[in-house]
Motif scaffolding. Structure first.
Motif, mmCIF file in Angstrom:
data_model
loop_
_atom_site.group_PDB
_atom_site.id
_atom_site.type_symbol
_atom_site.label_atom_id
_atom_site.label_comp_id
_atom_site.label_asym_id
_atom_site.label_seq_id
_atom_site.Cartn_x
_atom_site.Cartn_y
_atom_site.Cartn_z
ATOM 1 N N ILE A 65 42.279 44.446 46.551
ATOM 2 C CA ILE A 65 43.229 44.721 45.479
ATOM 3 C C ILE A 65 43.811 43.407 45.003
ATOM 4 O O ILE A 65 44.269 42.598 45.810
ATOM 5 N N ASP A 66 43.769 43.187 43.702
ATOM 6 C CA ASP A 66 44.337 41.985 43.106
ATOM 7 C C ASP A 66 45.814 42.226 42.818
ATOM 8 O O ASP A 66 46.155 42.981 41.926
ATOM 9 N N PHE A 67 46.670 41.599 43.600
ATOM 10 C CA PHE A 67 48.109 41.708 43.399
ATOM 11 C C PHE A 67 48.647 40.554 42.562
ATOM 12 O O PHE A 67 49.858 40.399 42.435
ATOM 13 N N GLY A 68 47.757 39.733 42.049
ATOM 14 C CA GLY A 68 48.192 38.585 41.255
ATOM 15 C C GLY A 68 48.925 37.576 42.130
ATOM 16 O O GLY A 68 48.614 37.406 43.302
ATOM 17 N N GLU A 69 49.891 36.915 41.550
ATOM 18 C CA GLU A 69 50.646 35.888 42.263
ATOM 19 C C GLU A 69 51.658 36.468 43.245
ATOM 20 O O GLU A 69 52.271 35.738 44.013
ATOM 21 N N ALA A 70 51.857 37.776 43.235
ATOM 22 C CA ALA A 70 52.889 38.406 44.057
ATOM 23 C C ALA A 70 52.585 38.349 45.558
ATOM 24 O O ALA A 70 53.493 38.413 46.368
ATOM 25 N N ARG A 71 51.300 38.244 45.920
ATOM 26 C CA ARG A 71 50.927 38.250 47.338
ATOM 27 C C ARG A 71 49.812 37.265 47.590
ATOM 28 O O ARG A 71 49.168 36.781 46.671
ATOM 29 N N GLU A 72 49.556 37.024 48.853
ATOM 30 C CA GLU A 72 48.469 36.128 49.250
ATOM 31 C C GLU A 72 47.123 36.723 48.825
ATOM 32 O O GLU A 72 46.978 37.938 48.757
ATOM 33 N N PRO A 73 46.128 35.866 48.591
ATOM 34 C CA PRO A 73 44.796 36.377 48.234
ATOM 35 C C PRO A 73 44.179 37.168 49.390
ATOM 36 O O PRO A 73 44.536 36.971 50.555
ATOM 37 N N ASN A 74 43.265 38.056 49.052
ATOM 38 C CA ASN A 74 42.511 38.787 50.067
ATOM 39 C C ASN A 74 41.639 37.804 50.841
ATOM 40 O O ASN A 74 41.100 36.862 50.274
ATOM 41 N N VAL A 75 41.483 38.036 52.130
ATOM 42 C CA VAL A 75 40.627 37.206 52.963
ATOM 43 C C VAL A 75 39.684 38.129 53.726
ATOM 44 O O VAL A 75 40.122 39.112 54.333
ATOM 45 N N LEU A 76 38.398 37.809 53.668
ATOM 46 C CA LEU A 76 37.393 38.574 54.401
ATOM 47 C C LEU A 76 36.756 37.675 55.440
ATOM 48 O O LEU A 76 36.437 36.528 55.151
ATOM 49 N N THR A 77 36.572 38.195 56.629
ATOM 50 C CA THR A 77 35.899 37.445 57.684
ATOM 51 C C THR A 77 34.810 38.325 58.265
ATOM 52 O O THR A 77 35.060 39.475 58.626
ATOM 53 N N PHE A 78 33.605 37.791 58.324
ATOM 54 C CA PHE A 78 32.497 38.505 58.932
ATOM 55 C C PHE A 78 31.462 37.487 59.355
ATOM 56 O O PHE A 78 31.498 36.342 58.935
ATOM 57 N N THR A 79 30.537 37.882 60.207
ATOM 58 C CA THR A 79 29.523 36.982 60.736
ATOM 59 C C THR A 79 28.156 37.383 60.197
ATOM 60 O O THR A 79 27.765 38.544 60.302
ATOM 61 N N ILE A 80 27.469 36.416 59.646
ATOM 62 C CA ILE A 80 26.103 36.615 59.149
ATOM 63 C C ILE A 80 25.178 35.954 60.162
ATOM 64 O O ILE A 80 25.385 34.797 60.531
ATOM 65 N N THR A 81 24.173 36.649 60.612
ATOM 66 C CA THR A 81 23.316 36.120 61.674
ATOM 67 C C THR A 81 22.092 35.373 61.154
ATOM 68 O O THR A 81 21.447 34.671 61.921
ATOM 69 N N GLU A 82 21.770 35.525 59.879
ATOM 70 C CA GLU A 82 20.610 34.827 59.325
ATOM 71 C C GLU A 82 20.994 34.060 58.074
ATOM 72 O O GLU A 82 21.665 34.596 57.188
ATOM 73 N N GLU A 83 20.568 32.783 58.028
ATOM 74 C CA GLU A 83 20.820 31.968 56.847
ATOM 75 C C GLU A 83 20.124 32.588 55.644
ATOM 76 O O GLU A 83 19.131 33.281 55.770
ATOM 77 N N GLY A 84 20.670 32.313 54.478
ATOM 78 C CA GLY A 84 20.032 32.786 53.261
ATOM 79 C C GLY A 84 21.031 32.996 52.151
ATOM 80 O O GLY A 84 22.229 32.780 52.303
ATOM 81 N N THR A 85 20.513 33.402 51.014
ATOM 82 C CA THR A 85 21.326 33.722 49.852
ATOM 83 C C THR A 85 21.272 35.229 49.661
ATOM 84 O O THR A 85 20.193 35.814 49.604
ATOM 85 N N TYR A 86 22.442 35.839 49.590
ATOM 86 C CA TYR A 86 22.543 37.290 49.502
ATOM 87 C C TYR A 86 23.258 37.688 48.217
ATOM 88 O O TYR A 86 24.307 37.134 47.887
ATOM 89 N N ALA A 87 22.690 38.647 47.504
ATOM 90 C CA ALA A 87 23.284 39.131 46.258
ATOM 91 C C ALA A 87 24.353 40.168 46.555
ATOM 92 O O ALA A 87 24.206 40.988 47.461
#
Length: 64
Positions: free
Chosen positions: A17-39
Motif C-alpha cells: 500500500i502506497d501511503f505516500g510521505e505519511a509512512r515508511e516505504p514498504n520493505v520486502l525480504t525474501f531469499t532467491i536460491t538461483e541467480e537470474g533475471t525474473y519478470a
C-alpha cells in the motif's frame, strides 16, 4: 493506491500500500536460491496504468 508485488517464478505475492510521505516505504525480504533475471508485475488492479506496472528482479550472489 494498492499494489501487489508478484513474480510468478517465486510463487509469492505480497500486497503493498502506497501511503505516500505519511509512512515508511514498504520493505520486502525474501531469499532467491538461483541467480537470474525474473519478470514481475503488479497483480492488483491499481488504476489506468496498471498494465504498465511490470518490473524485473535481478538475483545475484550476496556479498559475504
Amino acid at each position: 493506491m494498492n499494489h501487489a508485488f508478484y513474480v510468478p517464478e517465486f510463487l509469492i505475492k505480497r500486497d503493498l500500500i502506497d501511503f505516500g510521505e505519511a509512512r515508511e516505504p514498504n520493505v520486502l525480504t525474501f531469499t532467491i536460491t538461483e541467480e537470474g533475471t525474473y519478470a514481475g508485475q503488479c497483480a492488483e488492479f491499481c488504476g489506468t496504468d496498471h498494465q504498465g506496472m511490470t518490473f524485473e528482479v535481478e538475483a545475484m550472489p550476496s556479498e559475504k
